[in-house]
Design a protein around this motif. Structure first.
Motif, PDB file in Angstrom:
ATOM      1  N   ASN A 179      -1.557  64.040  17.536  1.00 39.39           N
ATOM      2  CA  ASN A 179      -0.936  63.476  18.727  1.00 39.39           C
ATOM      3  C   ASN A 179       0.200  62.516  18.397  1.00 39.39           C
ATOM      4  O   ASN A 179       0.760  61.876  19.268  1.00 39.39           O
ATOM      5  CB  ASN A 179      -1.985  62.748  19.573  1.00 39.39           C
ATOM      6  N   ALA A 180       0.517  62.360  17.080  1.00 38.48           N
ATOM      7  CA  ALA A 180       1.592  61.444  16.690  1.00 38.48           C
ATOM      8  C   ALA A 180       2.935  62.071  16.996  1.00 38.48           C
ATOM      9  O   ALA A 180       3.137  63.266  16.826  1.00 38.48           O
ATOM     10  CB  ALA A 180       1.491  61.102  15.209  1.00 38.48           C
ATOM     11  N   THR A 181       3.869  61.264  17.437  1.00 35.05           N
ATOM     12  CA  THR A 181       5.220  61.741  17.729  1.00 35.05           C
ATOM     13  C   THR A 181       6.204  60.981  16.864  1.00 35.05           C
ATOM     14  O   THR A 181       6.041  59.786  16.609  1.00 35.05           O
ATOM     15  CB  THR A 181       5.569  61.538  19.215  1.00 35.05           C
ATOM     16  N   VAL A 182       7.215  61.678  16.400  1.00 34.50           N
ATOM     17  CA  VAL A 182       8.268  61.072  15.599  1.00 34.50           C
ATOM     18  C   VAL A 182       9.530  61.041  16.441  1.00 34.50           C
ATOM     19  O   VAL A 182       9.964  62.088  16.940  1.00 34.50           O
ATOM     20  CB  VAL A 182       8.521  61.875  14.307  1.00 34.50           C
ATOM     21  N   PRO A 183      10.119  59.872  16.644  1.00 35.67           N
ATOM     22  CA  PRO A 183      11.337  59.835  17.459  1.00 35.67           C
ATOM     23  C   PRO A 183      12.422  60.677  16.828  1.00 35.67           C
ATOM     24  O   PRO A 183      12.654  60.603  15.619  1.00 35.67           O
ATOM     25  CB  PRO A 183      11.716  58.340  17.468  1.00 35.67           C
ATOM     26  N   PRO A 184      13.080  61.516  17.599  1.00 35.29           N
ATOM     27  CA  PRO A 184      14.115  62.381  17.025  1.00 35.29           C
ATOM     28  C   PRO A 184      15.298  61.561  16.534  1.00 35.29           C
ATOM     29  O   PRO A 184      15.682  60.559  17.142  1.00 35.29           O
ATOM     30  CB  PRO A 184      14.519  63.286  18.202  1.00 35.29           C
ATOM     31  N   ARG A 185      15.845  61.972  15.408  1.00 34.98           N
ATOM     32  CA  ARG A 185      17.036  61.333  14.878  1.00 34.98           C
ATOM     33  C   ARG A 185      18.239  61.789  15.684  1.00 34.98           C
ATOM     34  O   ARG A 185      18.434  62.989  15.898  1.00 34.98           O
ATOM     35  CB  ARG A 185      17.218  61.701  13.414  1.00 34.98           C
ATOM     36  N   PRO A 186      19.046  60.860  16.177  1.00 31.01           N
ATOM     37  CA  PRO A 186      20.200  61.293  16.980  1.00 31.01           C
ATOM     38  C   PRO A 186      21.130  62.162  16.151  1.00 31.01           C
ATOM     39  O   PRO A 186      21.426  61.840  15.000  1.00 31.01           O
ATOM     40  CB  PRO A 186      20.870  59.974  17.384  1.00 31.01           C
ATOM     41  N   PRO A 187      21.589  63.263  16.700  1.00 26.73           N
ATOM     42  CA  PRO A 187      22.480  64.142  15.931  1.00 26.73           C
ATOM     43  C   PRO A 187      23.827  63.480  15.692  1.00 26.73           C
ATOM     44  O   PRO A 187      24.295  62.669  16.492  1.00 26.73           O
ATOM     45  CB  PRO A 187      22.628  65.369  16.837  1.00 26.73           C
ATOM     46  N   ARG A 188      24.432  63.836  14.578  1.00 33.22           N
ATOM     47  CA  ARG A 188      25.763  63.309  14.262  1.00 33.22           C
ATOM     48  C   ARG A 188      26.807  64.081  15.059  1.00 33.22           C
ATOM     49  O   ARG A 188      26.824  65.303  15.084  1.00 33.22           O
ATOM     50  CB  ARG A 188      26.040  63.458  12.772  1.00 33.22           C
TER      51      ARG A 188
END
Length: 464
Positions: A179-188
């Motif tokens: 159930n862990a979520t990783v915040p998405p890295r903003p695209p360049r």
């Protein structure tokens, strides 16, 4: 970790703007649309790929383009996660999902109804995880036939990585809760120069300052094919012996030509062998990568010439009076000092039709901090090193001079106004009396420099 590529086949309408191939994490690639007013298909294979990551990049296929033309390239480096080293050809079309690029990425402002396509591939943990399953066109499925074997081999190597003798394989990280979520890295954004990034020096002179301490390191921005411009600079204001008593070191800053790097490589090597003054790293030499050129120069000073008293960055199409600069502006010696033509209360241009377009995604503020115009500015050696250091912590933008101002703002250093009229951002007709009392005039090409310099240097003139 993503592999990105873009196929861009725009329909071009009159005006013939540049078609933009946006690739996250690598220098932007541009080619001119042609012919104007009709449907255009580029003359080179329109599929480009890179293996890239904004933080932990894999060294992608080294430009020139012919090394990636035809759908294959070579990736050398270490993948994150299990640490599997790759040093073999990797198919260019690794993908699990085709995603259409926004309309703004291709045919911007042309009324084009065509869109580019982006290929995605994600590596998570120790296995390849498909992002989704989508039915590809038959032609694309044929192109992807070699991928299955490559993925299978890569999966085997990932599951059984080999460690060099005498090394210990670190334990695998604990499994993440489902159930862990990783915040998405903003695209360049495609216009944002990829930085920081471990660019390699293709031409370098690390020993230039080993037995000397230059008063001024002159960093001149040129394109790889600008042989005539470099020759004119060497014979005029860039001549290291032009100003008696001034210990000056001249270096030219280059990237990699977007189309003819293989053809230019031996030419540049021969030129550098003759003059010993070229610095080149393996990023694309484009207008939006001028920031990378300046940072390359500051990196060289920080690593190989940290004792330089001053550093000047100049474009090749300027007239410089270094004698006036050294005698009137740089003494007494200063620290935390930067001067040039100062811009205040300016902001990014948001219209994509402009050459200086900076989208909100690259720089969200409405104004830039004060900065000095890119054709020519000078900074103290200590500040050059500090600017390079703080640039490693800031998101780069595609306006080189404004980005230096952003770095100064982060350091809490103010620009210094020069005497009025000493840095001229527009062209002035040559007049020796006028030019003897200024530092820089913009828009002087090679022929004009070679025409006026002998008179400026040798002909005595009584000035009021």
């Amino acid at each position: 970790m993503f592999a990105h590529g873009v196929t861009c086949l725009p329909t071009v309408s009159p005006g013939c703007p540049q078609c933009h191939l946006g690739v996250r994490g690598v220098p932007c690639l541009w080619w001119p649309c042609h012919p104007c007013g009709g449907t255009s298909v580029p003359t080179v294979t329109p599929l480009w790929w890179h293996l890239c990551d904004p933080v932990t990049p894999v060294v992608a296929p080294v430009w020139p383009q012919e090394e990636v033309r035809g759908g294959a390239g070579v990736a050398r480096g270490v993948w994150p996660g299990p640490g599997v080293a790759l040093a073999s050809p990797v198919p260019a079309h690794f993908c699990h999902r085709w995603a259409p690029l926004p309309q703004s990425h291709c045919g911007q402002g042309t009324g084009s109804t065509e869109r580019g396509w982006e290929l995605h591939l994600e590596l998570t943990g120790s296995h390849w995880e498909p992002l989704s399953t989508m039915k590809l066109p038959p032609s694309s499925r044929l192109v992807l036939l070699p991928v299955a074997a490559g993925l299978a081999l890569l999966a085997l190597r990932t599951q059984h990585p080999r460690s060099p003798p005498g090394t210990t394989v670190p334990p695998s990280p604990a499994p993440r809760p489902s159930n862990a979520t990783v915040p998405p890295r903003p695209p360049r954004h495609p216009l944002q120069p990829p930085y920081p990034y471990p660019y390699r020096f293709l031409l370098n002179h690390p020993d230039k300052c080993r037995e000397r301490t230059p008063f001024l390191v002159l960093l001149v921005v040129t394109a790889p094919a600008d042989l005539a411009a470099r020759d004119a600079v060497r014979r005029t204001w860039g001549n290291e012996s032009a100003v008696p008593g001034l210990n000056m070191l001249r270096l030219f800053l280059l990237g990699v030509h977007p189309a003819f790097s293989a053809e230019l490589r031996p030419v540049l090597q021969e030129e550098d062998k003759l003059h010993g003054d070229l610095l080149q790293q393996d990023f694309l030499d484009t207008y939006n990568n001028l920031t990378l050129k300046t940072l390359m120069g500051l990196e060289w000073v920080s690593r190989f010439c940290p004792n330089a008293t001053y550093v000047m960055k100049a474009d090749h199409d300027v007239f410089l009076n270094l004698e006036f600069l050294a005698g009137k502006l740089l003494r007494p010696l200063r620290t935390n000092f930067l001067t040039g033509y100062v811009y205040r209360w300016t902001g990014p241009l948001r219209n994509p039709a402009y050459k200086w377009f900076v989208p909100h995604e690259v720089y969200p503020n409405d104004t830039y901090p004060p900065y000095c115009g890119g054709p020519g500015y000078v900074l103290s050696g200590d500040l050059a090193r500090r600017v390079f250091a703080v640039a490693q912590t800031l998101p780069a933008i595609n306006m080189e001079d404004a980005f230096v101002g952003i770095c100064l703002h982060a350091l809490g250093v103010a620009v210094t106004d020069p005497p009025a009229g000493t840095f001229t951002m527009y062209r002035l007709d040559y007049d020796k009396c006028r030019f003897s009392r200024l530092v820089m005039v913009h828009h002087y090409g090679p022929k004009e420099l070679l025409r006026v310099w002998p008179h400026f240097r040798d002909v005595p003139v009584e000035c009021p």
